[in-house]
Design a protein around this motif. Structure first.
Motif, PDB file in Angstrom:
ATOM      1  N   THR A   1       0.864  -1.224  -0.044  1.00 15.19           N
ATOM      2  CA  THR A   1       0.058   0.130   0.139  1.00 15.19           C
ATOM      3  C   THR A   1       0.843   1.284  -0.148  1.00 15.19           C
ATOM      4  O   THR A   1       2.023   1.143   0.530  1.00 15.19           O
ATOM      5  CB  THR A   1      -0.960   0.034   1.252  1.00 15.19           C
ATOM      6  OG1 THR A   1      -0.146   0.266   2.359  1.00 15.19           O
ATOM      7  CG2 THR A   1      -1.862  -1.145   1.342  1.00 15.19           C
TER       8      THR A   1
ATOM      9  N   SER B   1       0.322   5.269   0.674  1.00 15.21           N
ATOM     10  CA  SER B   1      -0.609   6.460   1.307  1.00 15.21           C
ATOM     11  C   SER B   1       0.107   7.771   1.390  1.00 15.21           C
ATOM     12  O   SER B   1       1.262   7.597   1.820  1.00 15.21           O
ATOM     13  CB  SER B   1      -1.464   6.031   2.200  1.00 15.21           C
ATOM     14  OG  SER B   1      -0.473   5.745   3.437  1.00 15.21           O
ATOM     15  N   SER B   2      -0.680   8.722   1.159  1.00 19.61           N
ATOM     16  CA  SER B   2      -0.114  10.112   1.423  1.00 19.61           C
ATOM     17  C   SER B   2      -1.326  11.021   1.717  1.00 19.61           C
ATOM     18  O   SER B   2      -2.276  10.832   1.152  1.00 19.61           O
ATOM     19  CB  SER B   2       0.662  10.752   0.177  1.00 19.61           C
ATOM     20  OG  SER B   2       1.041  12.139   0.437  1.00 19.61           O
ATOM     21  N   LYS B   3      -1.315  11.892   2.508  1.00 22.81           N
ATOM     22  CA  LYS B   3      -2.302  12.839   3.170  1.00 22.81           C
ATOM     23  C   LYS B   3      -2.702  13.877   1.919  1.00 22.81           C
ATOM     24  O   LYS B   3      -3.869  14.166   1.760  1.00 22.81           O
ATOM     25  CB  LYS B   3      -2.030  13.726   4.409  1.00 22.81           C
ATOM     26  CG  LYS B   3      -2.890  14.564   4.747  1.00 22.81           C
ATOM     27  CD  LYS B   3      -2.553  15.038   6.079  1.00 22.81           C
ATOM     28  CE  LYS B   3      -3.598  16.103   6.796  1.00 22.81           C
ATOM     29  NZ  LYS B   3      -3.037  16.602   8.047  1.00 22.81           N
TER      30      LYS B   3
ATOM     31  N   CYS C   1       3.855   6.856   2.994  1.00 19.60           N
ATOM     32  CA  CYS C   1       4.033   5.428   3.823  1.00 19.60           C
ATOM     33  C   CYS C   1       3.841   4.430   2.567  1.00 19.60           C
ATOM     34  O   CYS C   1       2.818   4.124   2.054  1.00 19.60           O
ATOM     35  CB  CYS C   1       2.978   5.384   4.785  1.00 19.60           C
ATOM     36  SG  CYS C   1       3.085   3.552   5.456  1.00 19.60           S
TER      37      CYS C   1
ATOM     38  N   SER D   1      -1.389   0.106  -9.991  1.00 23.89           N
ATOM     39  CA  SER D   1      -2.378   0.070  -8.890  1.00 23.89           C
ATOM     40  C   SER D   1      -3.697  -0.824  -9.343  1.00 23.89           C
ATOM     41  O   SER D   1      -4.441  -0.520 -10.471  1.00 23.89           O
ATOM     42  CB  SER D   1      -2.901   1.410  -8.373  1.00 23.89           C
ATOM     43  OG  SER D   1      -3.729   1.378  -7.526  1.00 23.89           O
TER      44      SER D   1
ATOM     45  N   GLU E   1      -7.777   4.977  -4.230  1.00 25.21           N
ATOM     46  CA  GLU E   1      -8.671   5.853  -3.594  1.00 25.21           C
ATOM     47  C   GLU E   1      -8.206   7.217  -3.276  1.00 25.21           C
ATOM     48  O   GLU E   1      -6.963   7.317  -2.797  1.00 25.21           O
ATOM     49  CB  GLU E   1      -9.512   5.213  -2.618  1.00 25.21           C
ATOM     50  CG  GLU E   1     -10.249   3.859  -2.939  1.00 25.21           C
ATOM     51  CD  GLU E   1     -10.728   3.121  -1.746  1.00 25.21           C
ATOM     52  OE1 GLU E   1     -10.639   3.550  -0.553  1.00 25.21           O
ATOM     53  OE2 GLU E   1     -11.401   2.016  -1.805  1.00 25.21           O
TER      54      GLU E   1
ATOM     55  N   ASN F   1      -5.777  12.562   0.779  1.00 30.00           N
ATOM     56  CA  ASN F   1      -5.922  11.028   1.468  1.00 30.00           C
ATOM     57  C   ASN F   1      -5.730  10.106   0.259  1.00 30.00           C
ATOM     58  O   ASN F   1      -6.731   9.216   0.051  1.00 30.00           O
ATOM     59  CB  ASN F   1      -7.330  11.026   2.392  1.00 30.00           C
ATOM     60  CG  ASN F   1      -7.240  12.047   3.212  1.00 30.00           C
ATOM     61  OD1 ASN F   1      -6.197  12.210   4.077  1.00 30.00           O
ATOM     62  ND2 ASN F   1      -8.237  12.630   3.674  1.00 30.00           N
TER      63      ASN F   1
ATOM     64  N   ASP G   1      -4.871   6.670  -1.095  1.00 32.65           N
ATOM     65  CA  ASP G   1      -4.498   5.436  -0.564  1.00 32.65           C
ATOM     66  C   ASP G   1      -4.664   4.366  -1.659  1.00 32.65           C
ATOM     67  O   ASP G   1      -5.796   4.175  -2.516  1.00 32.65           O
ATOM     68  CB  ASP G   1      -5.521   5.001   0.298  1.00 32.65           C
ATOM     69  CG  ASP G   1      -5.224   3.594   1.201  1.00 32.65           C
ATOM     70  OD1 ASP G   1      -4.247   3.245   0.830  1.00 32.65           O
ATOM     71  OD2 ASP G   1      -6.133   3.212   2.035  1.00 32.65           O
TER      72      ASP G   1
ATOM     73  N   ASP H   1      -3.581   0.657  -3.262  1.00 33.95           N
ATOM     74  CA  ASP H   1      -3.115  -0.992  -3.414  1.00 33.95           C
ATOM     75  C   ASP H   1      -2.411  -1.453  -4.592  1.00 33.95           C
ATOM     76  O   ASP H   1      -3.124  -1.241  -5.759  1.00 33.95           O
ATOM     77  CB  ASP H   1      -4.370  -1.851  -3.200  1.00 33.95           C
ATOM     78  CG  ASP H   1      -5.078  -1.718  -1.982  1.00 33.95           C
ATOM     79  OD1 ASP H   1      -4.399  -1.234  -0.748  1.00 33.95           O
ATOM     80  OD2 ASP H   1      -6.364  -1.813  -1.835  1.00 33.95           O
TER      81      ASP H   1
ATOM     82  N   SER I   1       1.808  -1.246   9.798  1.00 32.95           N
ATOM     83  CA  SER I   1       2.104  -0.022   9.063  1.00 32.95           C
ATOM     84  C   SER I   1       2.783   0.798   9.493  1.00 32.95           C
ATOM     85  O   SER I   1       3.275   0.748  10.887  1.00 32.95           O
ATOM     86  CB  SER I   1       0.740   0.284   8.367  1.00 32.95           C
ATOM     87  OG  SER I   1       0.979   1.320   7.346  1.00 32.95           O
TER      88      SER I   1
END
Length: 226
Positions: free
Chosen positions: A49, A51-53, A90, A141, A145, A196, A198, A200, A225
């Motif tokens: 995964t 992810s980043s804000k 992350c 990916s 999302e 946000n 996210d 996969d 995580s």
């Protein structure tokens, strides 16, 4: 005497559990020293995964349908960002570890992270060069999302849903293997703002340089995580 025996057993167990952690971190450090991490973050056939804000792509994004090898051929979306500013990131992957003689050591997590800023960065700040900066960021990916995504464009440079996967605009995002005649998304006419993120994914590549403030690489026992 019994206490000494228990102590030796615990020490051996700790040593065995430390082996995959030390090997993984050592391999990542070597890759960083050789420049490999900056060029390729691909974990082939190992889902992870990312992810980043907050993400700002000043030159927009492109996307095409793509085939990946993830324990067999599967369809995925290949998403390209010619330039991206991110407020924290992350990358989290898990894998079952089995060693000769020792046997199975269960699930281990590898986390690569650069924390978000203490004061959240705006899309304007990220587009101007603050935060984590990457060029030619491409994600393979299976699911992506975001709480919000704004794909800006103009009358002269509109977003095109159904653009040719091998179009010149999509190639500017770093995607070079779009199949002629297949479906593509061309959103390169303006800045793309994402909150946000996210994803996969089964692969992430960065063809250019990447700046990672306060980089952390860690290995943990279990599915843990960043």
């Amino acid at each position: 005497m019994q206490n000494e025996t228990r102590g030796v057993t615990r020490w051996r167990r700790s040593a065995c559990l430390a082996i995959p952690a030390a090997a993984a971190v050592g391999g990542m450090v070597t890759a960083m020293m050789q420049g490999a991490l900056a060029a390729n973050l691909s974990l082939s056939s190992v889902p992870f995964t990312l992810s980043s804000k907050t993400v700002a792509a000043p030159n927009g994004i492109g996307s095409v349908l793509h085939g990946i090898d993830a324990g067999g051929q599967k369809a995925a979306a290949e998403v390209g960002l010619a330039k991206a500013g991110l407020d924290g990131i992350c990358v989290h992957a898990t894998q079952e570890v089995n060693l000769p003689i020792v046997g199975g050591l269960g699930t281990w997590s590898l986390n690569i992270s650069s924390p978000e800023a203490a004061t959240p960065l705006t899309h304007d700040q990220l587009a101007a060069g603050e935060g984590l900066q990457a060029t030619k960021l491409i994600l393979d990916s299976q699911a992506l999302e975001a709480s919000t995504a704004t794909l800006n464009a103009s009358d002269a440079t509109p977003n095109v849903i159904g653009a040719a996967a091998d179009s010149a605009n999509i190639k500017t995002t770093g995607i070079q293997d779009g199949t002629p005649g297949q479906f593509g998304l061309d959103a390169t006419g303006g800045r793309t703002d994402i909150r946000n993120l996210d994803a996969d994914a089964n692969g992430a590549t960065i063809a250019g340089a990447i700046t990672l403030p306060n980089l952390k690489i860690g290995v943990a026992h279990g599915d843990s995580s960043c």
